[in-house]
Design an enzyme around this catalytic site. Structure first.
Site, PDB file in Angstrom:
ATOM      1  N   LYS A   1       6.718  12.981 -65.357  1.00 15.04           N
ATOM      2  CA  LYS A   1       6.105  12.655 -66.636  1.00 15.04           C
ATOM      3  C   LYS A   1       6.222  13.828 -67.599  1.00 15.04           C
ATOM      4  CE  LYS A   1       1.283  13.849 -65.463  1.00 15.04           C
ATOM      5  NZ  LYS A   1       1.034  14.819 -66.514  1.00 15.04           N
TER       6      LYS A   1
ATOM      7  N   CYS B   1      -4.559  17.335 -67.701  1.00 17.65           N
ATOM      8  CA  CYS B   1      -3.885  16.111 -67.233  1.00 17.65           C
ATOM      9  C   CYS B   1      -4.814  15.167 -66.485  1.00 17.65           C
ATOM     10  CB  CYS B   1      -2.678  16.477 -66.387  1.00 17.65           C
ATOM     11  SG  CYS B   1      -1.397  17.343 -67.335  1.00 17.65           S
TER      12      CYS B   1
ATOM     13  N   ASP C   1       0.026  16.087 -60.607  1.00 19.35           N
ATOM     14  CA  ASP C   1       0.671  17.378 -60.872  1.00 19.35           C
ATOM     15  C   ASP C   1       0.301  18.518 -59.924  1.00 19.35           C
ATOM     16  OD1 ASP C   1       1.470  15.804 -62.999  1.00 19.35           O
ATOM     17  OD2 ASP C   1       0.313  16.877 -64.495  1.00 19.35           O
TER      18      ASP C   1
END
Length: 189
Positions: free
Chosen positions: A85, A118, A20
């Site tokens: 995602k 994450c 990310d």
């Protein structure tokens, strides 16, 4: 649950997971330049040494695509994949998990943001699934320094090993006689 002691990071057994590092998220991190600089070095080293790269994007409609610094290092090689995602843990995202399993490797080297969300959830989920997991601390960040510290503090108890970029690159390299030696040295000078 008991796990084997992690070994050195092996280019033939590992996959780099870039979590990310996105256009609307990265600039608000504590150390966006460090994440981009070290993340790009990891991607370049992985590609040079034949380590597959998996890049995740958390809800790119809202957070934008992966930063150009990372994407530009991916090239058009078949050994890399960018996967969207919605789960915070990339390991809980079915497409990511399927892709990782298809690679036949069991070492994960993880960098990205946010370290305490994450990155942590991905690392712990993969470790619980029996992977050896290494999180690259100088290629991770969060919006607040104490969030990164909390993640790094939590990792050892979960069997996740914190490392730095140069540790990863030299362990992947393993030997001065490796064909990639000069290229990797150019990344660490």
């Amino acid at each position: 649950m008991s796990f084997a002691t992690p070994s050195l990071i092996d280019a033939a057994r590992s996959v780099l997971i870039v979590v990310d590092i996105q256009e609307r998220l990265c600039p608000v991190m504590t150390d966006p330049r460090g994440v981009l600089f070290n993340g790009a070095r990891l991607v370049r080293g992985a590609r040079r040494l034949g380590v597959p790269v998996v890049v995740t994007e958390q809800y790119p409609k809202g957070l934008g695509p992966t930063m150009h610094d990372i994407l530009s290092e991916l090239g058009d090689g078949a050994s890399s994949a960018v996967i969207e995602k919605t789960h915070f843990s990339a390991a809980a995202e079915p497409l990511v998990r399927q892709h990782l399993e298809s690679l036949g490797r069991r070492q994960a080297v993880i960098c990205g943001i946010e370290a305490h969300v994450c990155v942590t959830q991905t690392a712990i989920d993969l470790r619980a699934a029996g992977w050896e997991v290494f999180v690259v601390s100088d290629a991770c960040s969060s919006r607040r320094p104490e969030s990164l510290t909390a993640a790094l503090t939590r990792f050892p108890a979960a069997g996740v090993v914190p490392v730095i970029t140069e540790m990863v690159l030299f362990e992947w390299l393993a030997d001065k006689n490796n064909d990639g030696f000069k290229d990797i040295m150019s990344l660490v000078r």
